[in-house]
Motif scaffolding. Sequence first.
Motif, PDB file in Angstrom:
ATOM      1  N   LEU A 168      42.668  50.060  61.820  1.00 55.29           N
ATOM      2  CA  LEU A 168      44.125  49.925  61.913  1.00 55.29           C
ATOM      3  C   LEU A 168      44.612  48.986  60.823  1.00 55.29           C
ATOM      4  N   SER A 169      45.559  49.452  60.026  1.00 54.11           N
ATOM      5  CA  SER A 169      46.069  48.638  58.918  1.00 54.11           C
ATOM      6  C   SER A 169      47.590  48.645  58.919  1.00 54.11           C
TER       7      SER A 169
ATOM      8  N   VAL B 280      45.417  60.692  70.090  1.00 59.09           N
ATOM      9  CA  VAL B 280      45.792  59.388  69.528  1.00 59.09           C
ATOM     10  C   VAL B 280      47.140  58.975  70.110  1.00 59.09           C
ATOM     11  N   THR B 281      47.199  57.774  70.677  1.00 60.10           N
ATOM     12  CA  THR B 281      48.460  57.243  71.196  1.00 60.10           C
ATOM     13  C   THR B 281      48.674  55.838  70.635  1.00 60.10           C
ATOM     14  N   TRP B 282      49.948  55.450  70.585  1.00 59.44           N
ATOM     15  CA  TRP B 282      50.327  54.125  70.084  1.00 59.44           C
ATOM     16  C   TRP B 282      51.026  53.363  71.208  1.00 59.44           C
ATOM     17  N   TRP B 283      50.750  52.042  71.252  1.00 61.83           N
ATOM     18  CA  TRP B 283      51.296  51.218  72.330  1.00 61.83           C
ATOM     19  C   TRP B 283      51.822  49.902  71.779  1.00 61.83           C
ATOM     20  N   GLN B 284      52.861  49.395  72.438  1.00 59.24           N
ATOM     21  CA  GLN B 284      53.427  48.091  72.099  1.00 59.24           C
ATOM     22  C   GLN B 284      53.920  47.439  73.376  1.00 59.24           C
ATOM     23  N   ASN B 285      53.400  46.246  73.663  1.00 56.54           N
ATOM     24  CA  ASN B 285      53.754  45.539  74.902  1.00 56.54           C
ATOM     25  C   ASN B 285      53.565  46.427  76.131  1.00 56.54           C
ATOM     26  N   GLU B 286      52.416  47.143  76.153  1.00 56.49           N
ATOM     27  CA  GLU B 286      52.009  47.988  77.274  1.00 56.49           C
ATOM     28  C   GLU B 286      52.924  49.183  77.487  1.00 56.49           C
ATOM     29  N   GLN B 287      53.735  49.519  76.497  1.00 56.76           N
ATOM     30  CA  GLN B 287      54.574  50.709  76.573  1.00 56.76           C
ATOM     31  C   GLN B 287      54.181  51.674  75.462  1.00 56.76           C
TER      32      GLN B 287
ATOM     33  N   VAL C 173      50.925  45.866  67.969  1.00 60.66           N
ATOM     34  CA  VAL C 173      50.867  47.323  68.011  1.00 60.66           C
ATOM     35  C   VAL C 173      49.405  47.753  68.180  1.00 60.66           C
ATOM     36  N   THR C 174      49.164  48.664  69.108  1.00 58.77           N
ATOM     37  CA  THR C 174      47.805  49.126  69.402  1.00 58.77           C
ATOM     38  C   THR C 174      47.683  50.627  69.168  1.00 58.77           C
ATOM     39  N   CYS C 175      46.627  51.014  68.466  1.00 56.95           N
ATOM     40  CA  CYS C 175      46.275  52.423  68.290  1.00 56.95           C
ATOM     41  C   CYS C 175      45.123  52.730  69.240  1.00 56.95           C
ATOM     42  N   ARG C 176      45.326  53.709  70.125  1.00 57.30           N
ATOM     43  CA  ARG C 176      44.322  54.044  71.133  1.00 57.30           C
ATOM     44  C   ARG C 176      43.850  55.484  70.926  1.00 57.30           C
ATOM     45  N   ILE C 177      42.540  55.667  70.934  1.00 59.65           N
ATOM     46  CA  ILE C 177      41.951  56.980  70.670  1.00 59.65           C
ATOM     47  C   ILE C 177      41.081  57.411  71.844  1.00 59.65           C
TER      48      ILE C 177
ATOM     49  N   SER D 286      42.322  49.623  68.563  1.00 59.84           N
ATOM     50  CA  SER D 286      42.456  48.469  67.682  1.00 59.84           C
ATOM     51  C   SER D 286      43.897  47.999  67.748  1.00 59.84           C
ATOM     52  N   THR D 287      44.101  46.696  67.542  1.00 61.44           N
ATOM     53  CA  THR D 287      45.430  46.101  67.676  1.00 61.44           C
ATOM     54  C   THR D 287      45.797  45.321  66.421  1.00 61.44           C
ATOM     55  N   PHE D 288      47.047  45.465  66.003  1.00 60.74           N
ATOM     56  CA  PHE D 288      47.585  44.727  64.853  1.00 60.74           C
ATOM     57  C   PHE D 288      48.622  43.744  65.377  1.00 60.74           C
ATOM     58  N   ASN D 289      48.437  42.458  65.068  1.00 62.78           N
ATOM     59  CA  ASN D 289      49.359  41.423  65.532  1.00 62.78           C
ATOM     60  C   ASN D 289      50.502  41.263  64.527  1.00 62.78           C
ATOM     61  N   ILE D 290      51.667  41.801  64.860  1.00 61.60           N
ATOM     62  CA  ILE D 290      52.802  41.755  63.941  1.00 61.60           C
ATOM     63  C   ILE D 290      53.248  40.316  63.672  1.00 61.60           C
ATOM     64  N   SER D 291      53.036  39.425  64.626  1.00 61.57           N
ATOM     65  CA  SER D 291      53.457  38.036  64.445  1.00 61.57           C
ATOM     66  C   SER D 291      52.814  37.405  63.223  1.00 61.57           C
TER      67      SER D 291
END
Length: 238
Positions: free
Chosen positions: A34-35, A63-70, A104-108, A119-124
């Motif tokens: 994840l980049s 493949v799904t994408w998640w942010q704050n469990e949504q 942001v999390t990419c789930r496969i 894998s998760t990318f920390n936007i902060s």
Amino acid sequence: MATHGCLRKCAWPKALFMYLSRAKPSPPNSPPSLSGPIQRVWLNTPVTFNCTSAGFYPPEIHVTWWQNEQELHGAKSDVCSNDGSRTYQVQSTITVPAKIDSPVTCRINHSELNQPIHSTFNISDIVNEPSPPSVSGPDGQVLSNTNVTIYCKSAGFYPKEISVIWEQNGIMLQGSNLNIILNDTDKTYQALSNVTVTATINSTVTCRINHTAFDEPKQSIFELKNIVKGKVCSYLML
């Protein structure tokens, strides 16, 4: 090639030939790659993330994408075969606003996996969070029941819109001033606000700011009793 030639020469049944030729089921690499942006971005501006995974068979993959469990929607995913092998790779992209504390999390998921991988990318890590408000008052001490001006400052936020609320002993104050200044260096903003109140014993003044980058408002409290004549000037940060 020699093996394929032997198969043809021996005239093995077509079903057996296909069975020996096809790839064996295999799961994707774990975890997915994840980049995101390598440079800092402005708060709430669109940023694109890329998620890739390879080495799986059969080609069907989820493949799904998640942010704050949504779960997020609007992603684009492409599956293609790996050169020189019978496995596949997937690449998925999504664009979201840059926010603080919103990884942001990419789930496969794949038929050969016991459970989804992610894998998760920390936007902060790539955005500048506005600074908490800081409050200040007169440098010297004042007489009780005299008017004093209290100042509040917050910097490093984007976009420009910000709310600054003043309270004295829990009661909202009117007549405050607010000046928002653009920082030409990084294109973020700073807010300078002030309000005039009467200095009384056991009285506090609160500066509370709210911005779209915050999950909840942040505040600082100035203890007016500490600047009344005979006291030491100080302020309390929350």
